[in-house]
Write a protein that holds these residues in place. Structure first.
Motif, short mmCIF file in Angstrom:
data_model
loop_
_atom_site.label_atom_id
_atom_site.label_comp_id
_atom_site.label_asym_id
_atom_site.label_seq_id
_atom_site.Cartn_x
_atom_site.Cartn_y
_atom_site.Cartn_z
N CYS A 33 0.76 -1.23 -0.09
CA CYS A 33 -0.12 0.15 0.03
C CYS A 33 0.98 1.31 -0.05
O CYS A 33 0.40 2.12 -0.53
N GLU A 34 1.76 1.26 0.57
CA GLU A 34 2.73 2.32 0.82
C GLU A 34 3.26 2.82 -0.49
O GLU A 34 3.66 3.88 -0.99
N ASP A 35 3.84 1.72 -1.17
CA ASP A 35 4.72 1.68 -2.35
C ASP A 35 3.56 2.37 -3.58
O ASP A 35 3.93 3.01 -4.29
N ILE A 106 -1.68 -0.99 11.14
CA ILE A 106 -2.53 -0.56 10.24
C ILE A 106 -2.85 1.05 10.61
O ILE A 106 -3.19 1.88 9.41
N LYS A 107 -2.95 1.59 11.65
CA LYS A 107 -3.42 2.80 11.98
C LYS A 107 -2.55 3.87 11.14
O LYS A 107 -2.71 4.71 10.62
N PRO A 108 -1.17 3.81 11.40
CA PRO A 108 -0.07 4.77 10.38
C PRO A 108 -0.41 4.73 9.17
O PRO A 108 -0.44 5.85 8.24
N LEU A 109 -0.85 3.60 8.31
CA LEU A 109 -1.28 3.51 6.80
C LEU A 109 -2.35 4.25 6.67
O LEU A 109 -2.41 4.92 5.90
N LEU A 110 -3.62 3.93 7.38
CA LEU A 110 -4.94 4.56 7.32
C LEU A 110 -4.89 5.99 7.51
O LEU A 110 -5.69 6.79 7.09
N GLU A 111 -3.98 6.76 8.38
CA GLU A 111 -3.99 7.96 8.63
C GLU A 111 -2.88 8.82 7.95
O GLU A 111 -2.68 9.93 8.25
N ASN A 112 -2.10 7.99 6.98
CA ASN A 112 -1.04 8.72 6.30
C ASN A 112 -1.53 9.68 5.07
O ASN A 112 -2.68 9.29 4.52
N LYS A 113 -1.33 10.96 5.35
CA LYS A 113 -2.25 12.01 4.38
C LYS A 113 -1.55 11.86 3.09
O LYS A 113 -2.18 12.40 2.07
N ASN A 114 -0.56 11.18 2.95
CA ASN A 114 0.11 10.94 1.51
C ASN A 114 -0.35 9.65 0.77
O ASN A 114 0.13 9.63 -0.23
N ILE A 115 -1.34 8.98 1.44
CA ILE A 115 -1.92 7.62 0.56
C ILE A 115 -3.34 7.78 0.65
O ILE A 115 -4.01 7.86 1.66
N ILE A 116 -3.82 7.62 -0.61
CA ILE A 116 -5.45 7.70 -0.83
C ILE A 116 -5.98 6.40 -0.71
O ILE A 116 -5.40 5.33 -1.01
#
Length: 288
Positions: A33-35, A106-116
């Motif tokens: 997801c991050e990639d 999963i929290k840092p991923l779902l709250e990452n403002k650079n990832i839709i």
């Protein structure tokens, strides 16, 4: 008048759905997801009311045909052979990642403002994640996109959109949990069946996004409507959560040109008839 959509040719996509039952596999999907910087997400729960339902599992799709399901609270019945009349005791299915560990990862991923994060009626999922202390943002919503493009001319549920835009027949809830008196809850569904159903939800959401976004991008006027209002999904979700929890929040008041919000210096203002308990007069410069 109803619109007849020419059924597209069936796009043959090889599906790779994976059941996530340990932290290394979960972290592998988080990295994907991050990639990608964009992914579809969906939750499976105990009910339709997002403010009373509990999470059972969640699914993620990073590419068309590439998705996973993370079971969280699937249960099985354990019967005491000595009592012929009991209904069995609910026991967690083995090898599910503890909820605290899932939230931590999963929290840092779902709250990452650079990832839709893409969802279908994602406001529902935002409420579910809010219960876990997770504020999902930024988001895209295929239901909103469909409504902006086709308004009342077509149904906007996932099953109909998949058939209309992808010529794809989805797995139905009854296929997994049965119907009538024999129906079980999704939490009781066998994990392999739950995987196919839940991962497909995220997969189809991502496929629909690709189709609908292409249509939106080709229409500048509709694009403005969707991409301006998409910022309000987070605001509406928060307001509905507050309201449903008996915390008073102001209703929205339209402006002179019938907008309910204003962008000013990168800030989003919601127009309301009350400010700090005082009725606001929009004809008054001091109030404005």
């Amino acid at each position: 008048e109803p619109v007849i959509i020419n059924k597209p040719k069936i796009k043959q996509i090889e599906k790779h759905y994976e059941l996530v039952r340990d932290i290394p596999t979960l972290q592998k999907w988080i990295k994907k997801c991050e990639d990608k910087k964009i992914f579809a997400v969906d939750t499976e729960t105990t009910g339709l009311d997002s403010l009373s339902a509990s999470i059972v599992g969640m699914s993620i799709a990073t590419d068309e045909g590439d998705a996973c399901y993370i079971p969280i609270h699937h249960i099985k019945k354990v019967f005491d052979g000595a009592d012929l009349f009991n209904d069995g005791k609910d026991t967690l299915v083995e090898n599910q990642i503890p909820i605290d560990d899932i939230v931590k990862n999963i929290k840092p991923l779902l709250e990452n403002k650079n990832i839709i994060k893409i969802g279908h009626n994602i406001k529902y999922d935002m409420h579910i994640f809010k219960q876990l202390g997770i504020n999902v943002y930024p988001v895209e919503d295929t239901m909103v996109m469909s409504y902006d493009l086709d308004n009342t001319r077509n149904l906007h549920n996932m099953d109909d959109l998949a058939l209309n835009h992808l010529n794809y027949t989805t797995i139905h809830f009854s296929d997994v949990c049965g119907s009538g008196k024999a129906q079980i809850t999704f939490a009781e569904a066998p994990l392999e069946k739950a995987l196919d159903y839940a991962a497909e939800d995220a997969d189809i959401t991502l496929r629909l996004y690709n189709v609908l976004k292409s249509r939106l991008d080709s229409d500048e006027e509709l694009k403005k409507v969707y991409y301006d209002e998409s910022n309000l999904l987070f605001v509406y979700s928060a307001m509905e959560w507050l309201y449903r929890n008996n915390i008073k929040v102001p209703k929205l008041l339209p402006s002179y040109d019938n907008r309910r919000y204003i962008f000013y210096e990168n800030m989003l203002f919601i127009l309301t008839p009350w400010v700090e308990g005082e009725k606001c007069n929009f004809d008054s410069l001091s109030d404005l």
